[in-house]
Design a protein around this motif. Structure first.
Motif, short mmCIF file in Angstrom:
data_model
loop_
_atom_site.label_atom_id
_atom_site.label_comp_id
_atom_site.label_asym_id
_atom_site.label_seq_id
_atom_site.Cartn_x
_atom_site.Cartn_y
_atom_site.Cartn_z
N PHE A 1 69.91 43.17 17.08
CA PHE A 1 69.02 42.70 16.03
C PHE A 1 69.11 43.59 14.80
CE2 PHE A 1 66.20 45.34 18.77
CZ PHE A 1 65.66 46.21 17.84
N GLN A 2 68.89 42.97 13.66
CA GLN A 2 68.85 43.67 12.38
C GLN A 2 67.46 43.54 11.77
OE1 GLN A 2 72.09 42.00 10.09
NE2 GLN A 2 73.66 42.84 11.44
N GLY B 1 69.87 39.04 17.31
CA GLY B 1 70.41 39.70 18.49
C GLY B 1 70.75 38.75 19.62
N ASP B 2 70.73 39.27 20.84
CA ASP B 2 71.05 38.49 22.04
C ASP B 2 69.78 38.22 22.83
OD1 ASP B 2 73.70 38.61 21.35
OD2 ASP B 2 74.24 40.11 22.86
N ARG C 1 72.10 49.08 22.15
CA ARG C 1 71.29 48.34 23.10
C ARG C 1 71.24 46.84 22.80
NH1 ARG C 1 69.31 51.41 27.34
NH2 ARG C 1 69.28 49.25 28.13
N ASN C 2 72.38 46.22 22.94
CA ASN C 2 72.47 44.78 22.71
C ASN C 2 71.78 43.95 23.79
OD1 ASN C 2 74.96 46.10 23.86
ND2 ASN C 2 75.36 44.01 24.54
N ASP C 3 71.22 44.62 24.81
CA ASP C 3 70.42 43.91 25.81
C ASP C 3 68.95 43.81 25.41
OD1 ASP C 3 70.15 46.70 26.06
OD2 ASP C 3 69.66 46.57 28.21
N ARG C 4 68.61 44.32 24.24
CA ARG C 4 67.21 44.33 23.79
C ARG C 4 67.07 43.55 22.49
NH1 ARG C 4 65.87 50.79 24.89
NH2 ARG C 4 66.04 50.66 27.17
#
Length: 331
Positions: free
Chosen positions: A231-232, A247-248, A260-263
């Motif tokens: 996220f940005q 994000g994801d 932390r692309n899981d958050r």
């Protein structure tokens, strides 16, 4: 009455998610977020895969990853969460070539789930999606600057592709065409969903900020960005929320220990009686066991602090309401 519209980042239901879900009930992919999703009055996601059991992996150009989900569980999962719209303009909807893309369109059509951003031709890919949120009408235009080889043409299926450049005449023509079609039904809320930029970038480039401002100046109410897998920051421009990257939301990706692309968050908009965005709430989420969940205390704290830090350069400040971050908009 206040109506609530949810927006999410990438929903990738293929590979290991698909394998796990073949042994789980469809709604399991939403974890303990399912109840919250079901209480929303509207929900729009970026569907980062095709829905098909057909096709072969794209080999015409180099592609490292290929994402495809089994429709038998994936469509009921979308229905279980109450997904009202799927943005399809992204770099994975053609991963299993045209047969799988066409299956994806047909599966969503058969389920009555509106979609935008991909189609049998370029004109079809540019067509907006419309769906009701209470008694209000929301229009979604879906565009991407990823994977130009997936772009639809006048005679071939693919995505609604544009260069993110406000000075590019072709981009302006393409975007204005799509926005004009959206405005033809006089929607109460107009969203542009953008799958833009490279992976793992934590800040949008200047060109993206200019593009987002141009869209808002042209009457767009919400910018729904995704693609970076992280996220940005959020900007409020002329009272309208610009979500540069959401994000994801769910996937099977390897996790970067620092980014932390899981958050991420469930991004929830409250709408005024006229349909304008009045408030933005961000509910922290995290991915585990190939499903999305409410974030743990540690993960939620990390995400809130990071979102505040990333949004501060845009002049955006958040209050706290329980687990959520809250930001008032123009209304």
């Amino acid at each position: 009455m206040t109506l609530r519209l949810g927006l999410t980042g990438d929903v990738m239901l293929g590979r290991l998610v698909d394998e796990q879900q073949l042994a789980r009930v469809p709604g399991a992919v939403w974890g303990d977020m399912l109840d919250r999703l079901q209480t929303l009055d509207g929900l729009c996601i970026n569907l980062e895969c095709c829905l098909s059991a057909r096709g072969q992996q794209w080999r015409r150009t180099r592609r490292t990853f290929h994402f495809r989900a089994t429709p038998d569980w994936a469509v009921p999962a979308l229905e279980a969460a109450g997904v009202d719209c799927c943005a399809l303009a992204n770099n994975h909807v053609l991963d299993y070539e045209e047969p799988a893309l066409l299956d994806t369109l047909d599966e969503l059509d058969d389920a009555g789930i509106p979609h935008a951003g991909a189609g049998r031709t370029e004109s079809a890919a540019l067509e907006p999606a419309f769906f009701p949120v209470g008694d209000r009408t929301v229009a979604v235009v879906s565009l991407t600057d990823n994977t130009p080889e997936y772009a639809a043409t006048a005679t071939t299926p693919g995505t609604a592709y544009v260069e993110i450049d406000v000075d590019d005449a072709e981009t302006r023509r393409t975007v204005e065409t799509a926005l004009g079609q959206a405005r033809s039904r006089d929607p109460d809320l107009l969203i542009v969903s953008l799958h833009w930029g490279p992976n793992m970038e934590t800040e949008p480039p200047e060109a993206f900020q200019q593009f987002a401002h141009w869209l808002v100046d042209d009457g767009v109410d919400v910018i729904h960005g995704h693609s970076a897998h992280v996220f940005q920051g959020v900007e409020v421009y002329d009272g309208r929320p610009i979500l540069y990257d959401t994000g994801d939301f769910v996937d099977d990706y390897a996790v970067d220990p620092s980014r932390r692309n899981d958050r991420s968050f469930l991004f929830e908009l409250s709408l005024t009686p006229s349909g304008s965005p009045a408030e933005l709430r961000l509910y922290p989420t995290e991915i585990a066991d190939f499903a999305v969940h409410e974030a743990s205390d540690e993960a939620a704290s990390w995400s809130r602090e990071r979102m505040r830090s990333l949004s501060e350069p845009f002049g955006t400040a958040f209050d706290r309401a329980g687990e959520a971050l809250v930001c008032a908009l123009g209304g």
